[in-house]
Design an enzyme around this catalytic site. Structure first.
Site, mmCIF file in Angstrom:
data_model
loop_
_atom_site.group_PDB
_atom_site.id
_atom_site.type_symbol
_atom_site.label_atom_id
_atom_site.label_comp_id
_atom_site.label_asym_id
_atom_site.label_seq_id
_atom_site.Cartn_x
_atom_site.Cartn_y
_atom_site.Cartn_z
ATOM 1 C CE1 TYR A 1 -4.158 -2.417 5.074
ATOM 2 C CE2 TYR A 1 -3.346 -0.054 4.797
ATOM 3 C CZ TYR A 1 -3.998 -1.426 4.311
ATOM 4 O OH TYR A 1 -4.170 -1.663 2.990
ATOM 5 C CB SER B 1 -0.681 -0.018 1.379
ATOM 6 O OG SER B 1 -1.569 1.193 1.498
HETATM 7 P P1 NAD Z 1 -11.628 -5.760 -0.295
HETATM 8 O O1 NAD Z 1 -12.403 -5.700 0.996
HETATM 9 O O2 NAD Z 1 -12.422 -5.879 -1.406
HETATM 10 O O3 NAD Z 1 -10.741 -6.845 -0.059
HETATM 11 C C1 NAD Z 1 -9.890 -7.263 1.103
HETATM 12 C C2 NAD Z 1 -10.142 -8.821 1.303
HETATM 13 O O4 NAD Z 1 -9.429 -9.539 2.085
HETATM 14 C C3 NAD Z 1 -11.668 -9.086 1.534
HETATM 15 O O5 NAD Z 1 -12.599 -9.374 0.335
HETATM 16 C C4 NAD Z 1 -11.488 -10.760 2.109
HETATM 17 O O6 NAD Z 1 -11.809 -11.495 1.449
HETATM 18 C C5 NAD Z 1 -9.911 -10.443 2.351
HETATM 19 N N1 NAD Z 1 -9.755 -10.994 3.869
HETATM 20 C C6 NAD Z 1 -9.902 -10.140 4.787
HETATM 21 N N2 NAD Z 1 -9.798 -10.896 5.900
HETATM 22 C C7 NAD Z 1 -9.642 -12.074 5.682
HETATM 23 C C8 NAD Z 1 -9.187 -13.228 6.323
HETATM 24 N N3 NAD Z 1 -9.142 -13.407 7.850
HETATM 25 N N4 NAD Z 1 -9.150 -14.451 5.683
HETATM 26 C C9 NAD Z 1 -9.367 -14.551 4.384
HETATM 27 N N5 NAD Z 1 -9.513 -13.251 3.780
HETATM 28 C C10 NAD Z 1 -9.620 -12.319 4.386
HETATM 29 O O7 NAD Z 1 -10.604 -4.514 -0.145
HETATM 30 P P2 NAD Z 1 -9.476 -4.099 -1.101
HETATM 31 O O8 NAD Z 1 -9.328 -2.745 -1.018
HETATM 32 O O9 NAD Z 1 -9.671 -4.505 -2.536
HETATM 33 O O10 NAD Z 1 -8.169 -4.828 -0.322
HETATM 34 C C11 NAD Z 1 -7.344 -5.552 -1.229
HETATM 35 C C12 NAD Z 1 -5.967 -5.391 -0.784
HETATM 36 O O11 NAD Z 1 -5.427 -3.971 -1.183
HETATM 37 C C13 NAD Z 1 -5.731 -5.362 0.647
HETATM 38 O O12 NAD Z 1 -4.469 -6.038 0.913
HETATM 39 C C14 NAD Z 1 -5.639 -3.774 0.961
HETATM 40 O O13 NAD Z 1 -4.569 -3.965 2.094
HETATM 41 C C15 NAD Z 1 -4.866 -3.394 -0.066
HETATM 42 N N6 NAD Z 1 -4.852 -2.166 -0.298
HETATM 43 C C16 NAD Z 1 -6.234 -1.611 -0.609
HETATM 44 C C17 NAD Z 1 -6.232 -0.114 -0.709
HETATM 45 C C18 NAD Z 1 -7.609 0.710 -1.071
HETATM 46 O O14 NAD Z 1 -7.487 1.784 -0.877
HETATM 47 N N7 NAD Z 1 -8.754 -0.177 -1.268
HETATM 48 C C19 NAD Z 1 -4.898 0.781 -0.786
HETATM 49 C C20 NAD Z 1 -3.776 0.110 -0.686
HETATM 50 C C21 NAD Z 1 -3.780 -1.184 -0.472
#
Ligand code: NAD
Ligand code: MG
Length: 299
Positions: free
Chosen positions: A204, A191
């Site tokens: 985080y 991230s």
């Molecule tokens: P999202 O909520 O769609 O995806 C996160 C997913 O993590 C969930 O769908 C869930 O299936 C999974 N998850 C959470 N806890 C879990 C567990 N205990 N066991 C199994 N699965 C689990 O949101 P997203 O933003 O698409 O997140 C995906 C990645 O992107 C993450 O690693 C997040 O840190 C990273 N990220 C997101 C952003 C943003 O702005 N959305 C920015 C930087 C990084």
């Protein structure tokens, strides 16, 4: 959801939703289908060209957000896809599975909790068995809970965040590496928070920095086997993570507005990078981190 042609040249400031977002709250992990507006993970907009024909991919967090975008794109590029997610997310995962099957590709649903080491081992066993091998691991799942004061970060939250975001990568890598062939690609998800940590995301942000060190060290270790490891580092992207406690409610209306492109990203804007890093087009790239941030560069 966007139906426009994302391959057409256009102004990136205006291509997707560019206003802020209304306040909304779901219990974690949340459902993409209940977000207002529903994010664009390429359901209608991503078009493939067969870059991953015959490959077998496991996508964690593949039900929603960035993982969903990767899973849809992989299927449209010709890969069979196994999806991991939490049981509460079954309906989102089934939508993705249907889109994968529509492409004539195999979709395997493997729900379960990545904070459990024995589940991580089982996940790899099941994915290997049901897909007949693995070539691509997009390890996208993540946990993010914004807390204003470090005194209020419970040991339970701290431990879970590290288990899901960091420990699961170790457990999955250990289980899968003996089965990967030269040419395989592992893609982890860090991230912008690893570089510009926000004051409400201390735990985080720490995990997201650890993911970079983990991935680079692993990349050096497995280069001798012809396996590549790279990292995607997104900036603000409109996904369930943000409406399930990842942001404070009061920050949602402004979400993404401070990027140079003055909007949040949509998951589909990461699809091409996930395909590139999985494909042979990135054959000389490993141990690298790629920002997709709307201009909040990694430094
Ligand atoms: P999202 O909520 O769609 O995806 C996160 C997913 O993590 C969930 O769908 C869930 O299936 C999974 N998850 C959470 N806890 C879990 C567990 N205990 N066991 C199994 N699965 C689990 O949101 P997203 O933003 O698409 O997140 C995906 C990645 O992107 C993450 O690693 C997040 O840190 C990273 N990220 C997101 C952003 C943003 O702005 N959305 C920015 C930087 C990084
Ligand atoms: Mg989800």
């Amino acid at each position: 959801m966007s139906t426009k042609d994302i391959r057409k040249m256009q102004d990136p400031r205006h291509e997707f939703h560019r206003e802020g977002y209304e306040k909304q709250q779901q219990e974690a992990p949340g459902l993409q289908s209940e977000m207002k507006p529903v994010p664009d993970a390429g359901e209608e907009s991503y078009q493939g060209t067969g870059k991953l024909r015959g490959r077998k991919a496991l996508v964690t967090g593949g039900d929603s957000g960035i993982g969903r975008a990767a899973a849809i794109a992989y299927a449209r590029e010709g890969a069979d896809v196994a999806l991991n997610y939490l049981p509460e997310e079954q309906s989102d995962a089934e939508e993705v599975a249907e889109l994968v099957r529509k492409e004539g590709r195999k979709a395997v649903l493997l729900p379960g909790d990545l904070s459990d080491e024995s589940f991580c081992k089982q996940l790899i066993r099941d994915a290997l068995e049901k897909l007949g091998g693995l070539d691509i691991l997009a390890l996208v799942a993540g946990k993010q809970v914004a807390v204003e004061d470090i005194q209020d970060i419970t040991t339970e939250q701290l431990t879970k965040t590290f288990e899901v975001n960091v420990f699961s990568l170790f457990w999955i890598a250990k289980a899968v590496l003996p089965h990967l062939k030269p040419g395989a690609s592992i893609i982890t998800c860090s991230s912008i928070q690893a570089y510009q940590p926000g004051k409400n995301l201390i735990d985080y942000a720490s995990t997201k920095a650890a993911i970079i060190a983990f991935s680079r060290a692993l990349a050096k270790q497995v280069a001798s086997k012809g396996i590549r490891v790279n990292v995607v580092a997104p900036g603000p992207v409109w996904t369930p993570l943000q409406v399930t406690g990842g942001q404070l409610q009061e920050d949602l209306p402004e979400f993404g507005q401070k990027t140079p492109l003055k909007r949040a990203g949509q998951p589909v804007e990461l699809s091409g990078l996930y395909v590139f890093l999985a494909s042979q087009e990135s054959s000389f790239i490993t141990a690298e981190v790629f920002g997709v941030t709307g201009g909040m560069h990694l430094s």
